[in-house]
Design an enzyme around this catalytic site. Structure first.
Site, PDB file in Angstrom:
ATOM      1  CE  LYS A 206      -7.774 -29.275 -71.387  1.00 12.74           C
ATOM      2  NZ  LYS A 206      -6.680 -28.314 -71.262  1.00 12.74           N
ATOM      3  CE  LYS A 261      -9.206 -27.618 -74.767  1.00 15.81           C
ATOM      4  NZ  LYS A 261      -8.033 -27.197 -74.065  1.00 15.81           N
TER       5      LYS A 261
HETATM    6  C1  PBG Z   1      -3.375 -26.906 -72.066  1.00 13.43           C
HETATM    7  C2  PBG Z   1      -4.416 -26.705 -73.085  1.00 13.43           C
HETATM    8  C3  PBG Z   1      -4.752 -27.611 -74.091  1.00 13.43           C
HETATM    9  C4  PBG Z   1      -5.671 -26.984 -74.902  1.00 13.43           C
HETATM   10  C5  PBG Z   1      -5.913 -25.717 -74.367  1.00 13.43           C
HETATM   11  N1  PBG Z   1      -5.134 -25.570 -73.226  1.00 13.43           N
HETATM   12  C6  PBG Z   1      -4.216 -28.963 -74.407  1.00 13.43           C
HETATM   13  C7  PBG Z   1      -4.172 -29.991 -73.392  1.00 13.43           C
HETATM   14  O1  PBG Z   1      -4.890 -29.965 -72.393  1.00 13.43           O
HETATM   15  O2  PBG Z   1      -3.365 -30.903 -73.581  1.00 13.43           O
HETATM   16  C8  PBG Z   1      -6.246 -27.618 -76.140  1.00 13.43           C
HETATM   17  C9  PBG Z   1      -6.679 -26.713 -77.204  1.00 13.43           C
HETATM   18  C10 PBG Z   1      -6.829 -27.329 -78.543  1.00 13.43           C
HETATM   19  O3  PBG Z   1      -6.624 -28.536 -78.768  1.00 13.43           O
HETATM   20  O4  PBG Z   1      -7.171 -26.570 -79.438  1.00 13.43           O
HETATM   21  N2  PBG Z   1      -3.720 -26.838 -70.762  1.00 13.43           N
END
Ligand code: PBG
Length: 340
Positions: A206, A261
């Site tokens: 991520k 992601k």
């Molecule tokens: C939080 C989380 C995020 C997303 C999923 N879980 C945002 C972040 O890490 O700030 C992002 C999902 C999206 O942008 O659609 N842990």
């Protein structure tokens, strides 16, 4: 002797790749990647209250649903054949504290949402995010001590968060926090609690991405986070080998499934991860990807119906087994109609 010299085998003009593209039936016959309803995971935002659907301005067409409305929506998703929904809570400001007690409250919004869906006995998986960002006043995914996101202390809370969600009936625990060692710790906590059947889908690679902007509006962490960066725990978008190390560790720690992601800007990572490990591999078409396609479409600059399918098919071509997409519901509906 032929009247003209033979070209090298496989070359033009004997080989013409346009031949297979001549007709629709032949294009279908040679198609390599396919998008099906079975590939879709639908992320849904949940909020307190009853009988309300609140639009999210930076994600046109996406709404936050109260638990009663959520159950109906998930029921319709199950009827469409969508295999899983992913729940994200909009936590009210008053419930956000430095020690994130709401994250581990067995009666929090997520747990109530899971119990309500499970009570409806639907043939659909429920996945819950494990991370502290909806619950902290600063919007970070972990506990903040002396201006540092502390790892091991956060992991201990994440295990408790995973346990309350799993006990509420969550099928798939999805840690999205990027703390080191959390997959192994969560797996052990679940196993020790007799929850061996609960799956873990690791947000394994991520990245610290600006494409998460609209999501943070949706869960209400945009204001709390302010301009702060998550780059001390989420990955640097410059890195690719490091993604393989992240994924390898999560697999070693017991992940059942892994995720990359964001999606579209990271398809090279999806391909490398799938090729290297052959794991069930998922990609997240994140909020910013949805928002940019939607915004262009609403301006009349892109054809939404076509770009959304093209963008999702790209994930399959890159090797993903499934895709989280805010468009999952409408795409599933369209795929079903196209078949009937
Ligand atoms: C939080 C989380 C995020 C997303 C999923 N879980 C945002 C972040 O890490 O700030 C992002 C999902 C999206 O942008 O659609 N842990």
């Amino acid at each position: 002797m032929p009247s003209h010299p033979l070209p090298p085998l496989g070359a033009f003009p004997r080989t013409r790749l346009r031949r297979n593209r001549r007709d629709d039936w032949s294009r279908r016959l040679v198609a390599e990647a396919r998008l099906s309803v079975d590939d879709l995971i639908w992320p849904v935002f949940v909020s307190e209250g009853t009988n309300a659907a609140t639009p999210i301005p930076s994600m046109p067409g996406v709404e936050r649903l109260t638990v009663d409305r959520l159950v109906g929506a998930v029921e319709r998703a199950a009827r469409l054949g969508i295999p899983m929904v992913a729940l994200f809570p909009y936590v009210e400001a008053a419930r956000k504290t430095d020690e994130t007690s709401e994250a581990v409250n067995p009666d929090n919004l997520m747990c109530r949402a899971v119990r309500a869906i499970k009570a409806a006995k639907l043939d659909i998986g429920v996945m819950c995010d494990v991370a502290l960002d909806p619950y902290t006043p600063h919007g970070h995914d972990g506990l903040l001590r002396d201006n540092t996101i502390v790892n091991d202390e956060t992991v201990a809370v994440l295990c408790q968060q995973a346990l309350v969600q799993a006990r509420a009936g969550c099928d798939v625990i999805a840690p999205s926090d990027m703390m080191d060692g959390r997959i192994g710790a969560v797996r052990a906590a679940l196993d020790d609690a007799g929850l061996q059947h609960v799956r873990v889908l690791a947000y394994a690679a991520k990245y610290a991405s600006a494409f998460y902007g609209p999501f943070r509006d949706a869960v209400g962490s945009a204001k709390t986070l302010g301009g702060a960066s998550k780059s001390t725990y989420q990955m640097d978008s410059a890195n690719s080998n490091e993604a393989l190390r992240e994924v390898a560790l999560d697999i070693a720690e017991g992940a059942d499934m892994v995720m990359v992601k964001p999606g579209m800007a990271y398809l090279d990572i999806v391909r490398r991860v799938k090729d290297a490990f052959g794991m069930p591999t998922y990609a997240y078409q994140v909020s910013g990807e949805y928002a940019m396609l939607k915004a262009a479409a609403l301006n009349g600059w892109l054809d939404w119906d076509r770009v959304i399918l093209e963008s999702l098919l790209a994930f399959k071509r890159a090797g993903a087994d499934g895709i989280l997409s805010y468009a999952a519901f409408e795409v599933a509906d369209r795929l079903n109609r196209a078949r009937s």
